[in-house]
Design a protein around this motif. Structure first.
Motif, PDB file in Angstrom:
ATOM      1  N   VAL A   1      34.918  42.799  24.325  1.00  0.00           N
ATOM      2  CA  VAL A   1      34.758  41.776  25.471  1.00  0.00           C
ATOM      3  C   VAL A   1      36.067  42.005  26.015  1.00  0.00           C
ATOM      4  CG1 VAL A   1      35.032  39.367  25.706  1.00  0.00           C
ATOM      5  CG2 VAL A   1      33.752  39.971  23.877  1.00  0.00           C
TER       6      VAL A   1
ATOM      7  N   HIS B   1      38.603  41.024  28.882  1.00  0.00           N
ATOM      8  CA  HIS B   1      39.059  39.626  29.518  1.00  0.00           C
ATOM      9  C   HIS B   1      39.865  39.970  30.988  1.00  0.00           C
ATOM     10  CE1 HIS B   1      38.227  37.094  26.138  1.00  0.00           C
ATOM     11  NE2 HIS B   1      38.747  38.328  25.193  1.00  0.00           N
ATOM     12  N   THR B   2      39.857  39.392  31.934  1.00  0.00           N
ATOM     13  CA  THR B   2      40.595  39.601  33.001  1.00  0.00           C
ATOM     14  C   THR B   2      41.887  38.582  33.029  1.00  0.00           C
ATOM     15  OG1 THR B   2      39.529  37.702  34.160  1.00  0.00           O
ATOM     16  CG2 THR B   2      38.487  39.684  34.669  1.00  0.00           C
ATOM     17  N   ARG B   3      42.890  39.383  33.537  1.00  0.00           N
ATOM     18  CA  ARG B   3      44.177  38.789  33.530  1.00  0.00           C
ATOM     19  C   ARG B   3      44.418  37.740  34.609  1.00  0.00           C
ATOM     20  NH1 ARG B   3      49.055  43.147  32.621  1.00  0.00           N
ATOM     21  NH2 ARG B   3      49.864  41.296  31.813  1.00  0.00           N
ATOM     22  N   SER B   4      44.718  36.561  34.460  1.00  0.00           N
ATOM     23  CA  SER B   4      44.753  35.608  35.193  1.00  0.00           C
ATOM     24  C   SER B   4      46.257  35.283  35.474  1.00  0.00           C
ATOM     25  CB  SER B   4      44.194  34.207  34.672  1.00  0.00           C
ATOM     26  OG  SER B   4      44.905  33.979  33.476  1.00  0.00           O
TER      27      SER B   4
END
Length: 66
Positions: free
Chosen positions: A24, A26-29
């Motif tokens: 999966v 995940h984008t880094r916010s």
């Protein structure tokens, strides 16, 4: 028996592997805490180096009073 301990120490990293990636993405916010800590340490290092250099090269010449 004498060879058992070195053999176990050599094979220990093979048993301590982390589980594989879940797949999966995940984008880094926001930056990680380690990124912020690294930046803060770099700022502190630059500040300390500049302070030390200012002290080193601060040559106030005392002129004799007439």
């Amino acid at each position: 028996m004498r060879l058992a301990l070195p053999f176990l120490l050599l094979t220990a990293p093979a048993f301590a592997q982390a589980p594989p990636h879940s797949g999966v993405i995940h984008t880094r916010s926001m930056p990680e805490l380690s990124d912020i800590a690294l930046f803060a340490m770099a700022v502190a290092g630059v500040w300390l180096a500049r302070r030390a250099l200012r002290k080193r090269f601060d040559r106030t010449v005392d002129t004799p009073k007439d």
